[in-house]
Design an enzyme around this catalytic site. Sequence first.
Site, PDB file in Angstrom:
ATOM      1  CG  HIS A   1      55.146 -36.964 -50.674  1.00  0.00           C
ATOM      2  ND1 HIS A   1      55.927 -38.075 -50.872  1.00  0.00           N
ATOM      3  CD2 HIS A   1      55.458 -36.102 -51.676  1.00  0.00           C
ATOM      4  CE1 HIS A   1      56.685 -37.895 -51.938  1.00  0.00           C
ATOM      5  NE2 HIS A   1      56.424 -36.706 -52.442  1.00  0.00           N
TER       6      HIS A   1
ATOM      7  CD  GLU B   1      52.309 -40.675 -47.328  1.00  0.00           C
ATOM      8  OE1 GLU B   1      52.316 -39.593 -47.969  1.00  0.00           O
ATOM      9  OE2 GLU B   1      52.484 -41.780 -47.879  1.00  0.00           O
TER      10      GLU B   1
END
Lengths: 356, 255
Positions: free
Chosen positions: B60, B62
């Site tokens: 992801h 992040e």
Amino acid sequence: MVKKEKNPIKIDYENCIVEGCLVQVKNNIQGNNPNLIKVWTIDINPKDSGSVIAFIRKYLQKNDPVTFTHVKRIQPFKEKNILKIILCSAQLHDENSRLLLENLLNGYNNHVNIENESIEVNDKINDNKNRRKPLPKAFQFNNLDCIYSIPLNLPPTKDIMIEWSKKFWPLNWCGNPNDQILNDMEFNINWIRSHLKNISKLASELGIQNTNKKSIPVVTSFVSPLDPTDIITTIDERENLNPLDHSIMCGIKRVSELERSRRIQNKQQDVNYLCLNFDVYTTHEPCSMCSMALIHSRIKRLIFIKPMKKTGCLKPDSGDGYCMQDNKNLNSKYEVFQWIGGEFQDIPTVSDKICC
Amino acid sequence: MTLFRLNDHIHFMNLTVQLAKFTLENNETPVACIFVNKKNKNIISYGMNKTNENLNGISHAEFIAIDKLINDKNIDYNFNDIIVYVTVEPCIMCASALKQLGINYIVFGCGNERFGGNGTVLSIHNDNSTINESSSSMTIIPGILRKECIFLLRLFYYKENDTAPTPRSKKNRNLDKNEFPNIDWNLYLNELQFKKLFGHENLNNFKIKNDINECQNINWDLFENNEITAKREVNIIEYLDSLIKETNPNNNYKN
């Protein structure tokens, strides 16, 4: 699929224990709090029930994402001499669909009346030849409503089923649904034992080194569904560079790295998609990050040895009781078992403030 | 500590949306994030969702940004000083990762209905089981450029259908540019926190579940598909890289 009594695997269905050494870990809160869905109902005259059922079968049941096998579709109200009948779930036609359903019901009844009249006329002309079977009769209905909520699944026990039937809507008892789920699962206890032996041995070795180094003795194995001898074992590496390199995260990354190089070299025809249907073995109950990462990775089953009372996210009584593998707010699940056999229980303990 | 105003949040989220749009070209779900140092407003890392490219479910935005930051030897950082700007609410895994690192300031565009870990499905930032390295409390700011972030996802799903085995005809699909769902602020903030963040003049939006006044009109310039925007897309990464280089105090980059 074998019948319960013919299953060679010994399962204690009441306590959800397999072969005396694996206990199923699932969200047991559902026991008292059913997952409810709204349904559309109408009131009808008891004599019309056949026609209404025919209508439901033809126009609603096929497309309804909710099956009503565990529900009595018809509820009698003797004092009023009516039957209340479930048309469909609000998942098929949402709560704002009153007009649509009204049109469907009225349209059907008009159509039936016209067709049956034409059949009658035809019959008079054609004598006995080419007779068409009359359609089910039109029916009258009242109180088209979307106010009743019914449990989406059966509860684990008959007692709760009776309680829910009184509270929500009459249900059919067909046995604890979890019995069938457990019965359908496959277990190779020897394989499981050998994987756990492998990771617990490694964890114990790390635990000995632990006195000098700050490494955390958590170990995980990922086993491919395509080849059970293809085992990827990873350890906790958060002390090296990345504080998020818990053993499960390292394992997921390793599986994808191997898959990437395999695809580049085009060695094998069968390719893995994420960790789809992998079996995962880990020494300590995983944290919120790792238990969710396993959801994203679509694994089939996780088996762990030591629960983590404060930071664990699988057991209902661990941490915040998330039961990440079986959380009703997440649309994806995996099986979880805790090893409760005598072996492997001497793996190193990890501080309860550590997320594994 | 430098004060962050709503305009700052909108500025950084604007960049994040542009970065997320870039992922559409690579057939990834359009989610991106930018890490900003609270103390001096410098951008120190960024990431775009790479789950398809990396063949795993954990790449992801992040995580990509965290990896980039950790591996950048030239940047001094303290997780406690980072503000994360992300187009979609962090999922449960990412919310947990950010909390475990000690990152305690998250600004996002739209909620994550399936997996949201900062209020929508679970509230990892307020839980007990996810151990937080930082002692300060978490700040969660939802709804910044929310419509733009939702529209990015719509663009992705609209586009994706072309590659489906049996694509639906274009007639039956529509890319809705007018209707956006309401935002249930209550999932993320109470009324008092909302008022403190967005001011008294926005309080009615809390009640009627509307976007804040500053984010009610979608900025279509971000989406126009002409050559200039296409160029700007390539440049957003170069632009962010140059910002990180310029503002980094060590400045040890070899060219």
